[in-house]
Write a protein that holds these residues in place. Structure first.
Motif, mmCIF file in Angstrom:
data_model
loop_
_atom_site.group_PDB
_atom_site.id
_atom_site.type_symbol
_atom_site.label_atom_id
_atom_site.label_comp_id
_atom_site.label_asym_id
_atom_site.label_seq_id
_atom_site.Cartn_x
_atom_site.Cartn_y
_atom_site.Cartn_z
ATOM 1 N N VAL A 123 -13.084 0.885 -18.598
ATOM 2 C CA VAL A 123 -12.621 -0.382 -19.164
ATOM 3 C C VAL A 123 -11.100 -0.446 -19.115
ATOM 4 N N ASP A 124 -10.421 0.639 -19.485
ATOM 5 C CA ASP A 124 -8.959 0.680 -19.449
ATOM 6 C C ASP A 124 -8.431 0.440 -18.039
ATOM 7 N N LEU A 125 -9.058 1.060 -17.038
ATOM 8 C CA LEU A 125 -8.578 0.903 -15.664
ATOM 9 C C LEU A 125 -8.828 -0.512 -15.147
ATOM 10 N N ARG A 126 -9.927 -1.135 -15.562
ATOM 11 C CA ARG A 126 -10.144 -2.536 -15.174
ATOM 12 C C ARG A 126 -9.063 -3.423 -15.775
ATOM 13 N N ALA A 127 -8.660 -3.125 -17.005
ATOM 14 C CA ALA A 127 -7.590 -3.888 -17.649
ATOM 15 C C ALA A 127 -6.258 -3.655 -16.929
ATOM 16 N N VAL A 128 -6.010 -2.430 -16.479
ATOM 17 C CA VAL A 128 -4.798 -2.116 -15.723
ATOM 18 C C VAL A 128 -4.775 -2.938 -14.435
ATOM 19 N N VAL A 129 -5.889 -2.956 -13.716
ATOM 20 C CA VAL A 129 -5.974 -3.725 -12.476
ATOM 21 C C VAL A 129 -5.688 -5.196 -12.757
ATOM 22 N N ALA A 130 -6.294 -5.743 -13.797
ATOM 23 C CA ALA A 130 -6.084 -7.158 -14.126
ATOM 24 C C ALA A 130 -4.618 -7.452 -14.438
ATOM 25 N N ARG A 131 -3.982 -6.580 -15.218
ATOM 26 C CA ARG A 131 -2.568 -6.800 -15.550
ATOM 27 C C ARG A 131 -1.684 -6.718 -14.306
ATOM 28 N N LEU A 132 -1.961 -5.748 -13.446
ATOM 29 C CA LEU A 132 -1.136 -5.584 -12.248
ATOM 30 C C LEU A 132 -1.385 -6.697 -11.225
ATOM 31 N N GLU A 133 -2.608 -7.206 -11.156
ATOM 32 C CA GLU A 133 -2.868 -8.353 -10.275
ATOM 33 C C GLU A 133 -2.053 -9.554 -10.735
ATOM 34 N N HIS A 134 -1.930 -9.706 -12.046
ATOM 35 C CA HIS A 134 -1.128 -10.798 -12.596
ATOM 36 C C HIS A 134 0.368 -10.558 -12.349
ATOM 37 N N ALA A 135 0.814 -9.318 -12.502
ATOM 38 C CA ALA A 135 2.229 -8.979 -12.336
ATOM 39 C C ALA A 135 2.666 -8.981 -10.863
ATOM 40 N N PHE A 136 1.745 -8.671 -9.956
ATOM 41 C CA PHE A 136 2.068 -8.584 -8.525
ATOM 42 C C PHE A 136 1.109 -9.438 -7.697
ATOM 43 N N PRO A 137 1.091 -10.760 -7.926
ATOM 44 C CA PRO A 137 0.127 -11.598 -7.196
ATOM 45 C C PRO A 137 0.340 -11.568 -5.684
ATOM 46 N N GLN A 138 1.582 -11.354 -5.252
ATOM 47 C CA GLN A 138 1.866 -11.323 -3.822
ATOM 48 C C GLN A 138 1.279 -10.091 -3.144
ATOM 49 N N ALA A 139 0.960 -9.071 -3.901
ATOM 50 C CA ALA A 139 0.378 -7.854 -3.321
ATOM 51 C C ALA A 139 -1.088 -8.052 -2.968
ATOM 52 N N GLY A 140 -1.791 -8.863 -3.727
ATOM 53 C CA GLY A 140 -3.205 -9.093 -3.484
ATOM 54 C C GLY A 140 -4.074 -8.084 -4.206
ATOM 55 N N PRO A 141 -5.318 -8.458 -4.503
ATOM 56 C CA PRO A 141 -6.199 -7.593 -5.291
ATOM 57 C C PRO A 141 -6.546 -6.267 -4.625
ATOM 58 N N GLU A 142 -6.682 -6.241 -3.295
ATOM 59 C CA GLU A 142 -7.028 -4.991 -2.618
ATOM 60 C C GLU A 142 -5.907 -3.971 -2.756
ATOM 61 N N ALA A 143 -4.669 -4.439 -2.622
ATOM 62 C CA ALA A 143 -3.523 -3.541 -2.745
ATOM 63 C C ALA A 143 -3.392 -3.016 -4.165
ATOM 64 N N VAL A 144 -3.610 -3.881 -5.135
ATOM 65 C CA VAL A 144 -3.525 -3.452 -6.538
ATOM 66 C C VAL A 144 -4.596 -2.408 -6.824
ATOM 67 N N GLU A 145 -5.812 -2.665 -6.395
ATOM 68 C CA GLU A 145 -6.889 -1.699 -6.625
ATOM 69 C C GLU A 145 -6.596 -0.371 -5.945
ATOM 70 N N ALA A 146 -6.031 -0.415 -4.746
ATOM 71 C CA ALA A 146 -5.694 0.825 -4.037
ATOM 72 C C ALA A 146 -4.616 1.606 -4.787
ATOM 73 N N ALA A 147 -3.606 0.905 -5.285
ATOM 74 C CA ALA A 147 -2.526 1.580 -6.021
ATOM 75 C C ALA A 147 -3.045 2.193 -7.317
ATOM 76 N N VAL A 148 -3.898 1.477 -8.025
ATOM 77 C CA VAL A 148 -4.463 1.992 -9.285
ATOM 78 C C VAL A 148 -5.388 3.170 -8.997
ATOM 79 N N ASP A 149 -6.206 3.053 -7.959
ATOM 80 C CA ASP A 149 -7.121 4.139 -7.611
ATOM 81 C C ASP A 149 -6.364 5.415 -7.266
ATOM 82 N N MET A 150 -5.308 5.300 -6.477
ATOM 83 C CA MET A 150 -4.556 6.486 -6.098
ATOM 84 C C MET A 150 -3.834 7.084 -7.303
ATOM 85 N N ALA A 151 -3.236 6.235 -8.128
ATOM 86 C CA ALA A 151 -2.559 6.750 -9.322
ATOM 87 C C ALA A 151 -3.556 7.466 -10.232
#
Length: 154
Positions: free
Chosen positions: A9-37
């Motif tokens: 649940v925490d990681l889904r919230a992280v993805v949602a916040r980062l998608e909002h903060a970095f809309p130009q990156a796109g959801p796939e990039a945000v998920e990849a960055a969160v997954d690697m971190a």
């Protein structure tokens, strides 16, 4: 709720916040960055603030890529696969170029399925360094946020 469920649940919230903060990156990039971190930090002895640490590390990666134009070069070739996209950087003196050269020289480098997990698993089995995983993640984010060609007239 179990600890694993809380972390999910925490990681889904992280993805949602980062998608909002970095809309130009796109959801796939945000998920990849969160997954690697998360992969890098999941073995930490103290797990209390894992989501915060994952978010900070992923935000740093995304911020750097967005500031650099997501790592794309002007006039870059657009390809349909990660391997094809990566190959265009083989002449670069950067860590991305080094990864591209290693991939080109490695007959066992995976080509399918074209998902970040495929390449992470390959590097894990090869005993790659944390720096190699970070370069792979940065490359994947660049690939996931690459420009796509405009549909032409049919």
């Amino acid at each position: 709720m179990s600890a694993d469920r809380d972390a999910e649940v925490d990681l889904r919230a992280v993805v949602a916040r980062l998608e909002h903060a970095f809309p130009q990156a796109g959801p796939e990039a945000v998920e990849a960055a969160v997954d690697m971190a998360h992969r890098e930090l999941r073995a930490a002895r103290v797990q209390t603030y894992l989501a915060v640490l994952v978010e900070r590390r992923a935000a740093k990666t995304l911020g750097a890529l967005v500031a650099a134009g997501t790592g794309r070069r002007e006039g870059a070739v657009v390809t349909d696969t990660f391997g094809g996209w990566l190959a265009q950087f083989a002449d670069s003196p950067t860590s991305l170029g080094e990864l591209a050269r290693l991939a080109a020289d490695d007959p066992a480098w995976p080509s399918e399925p074209d998902r970040l997990g495929t390449y992470i698993t390959y590097l894990e089995e090869a005993g790659a360094t944390p720096a190699a995983f970070q370069t792979l993640t940065d490359a994947w984010i660049g690939y996931a946020t690459r420009p796509t060609p405009e549909p032409g007239p049919t």
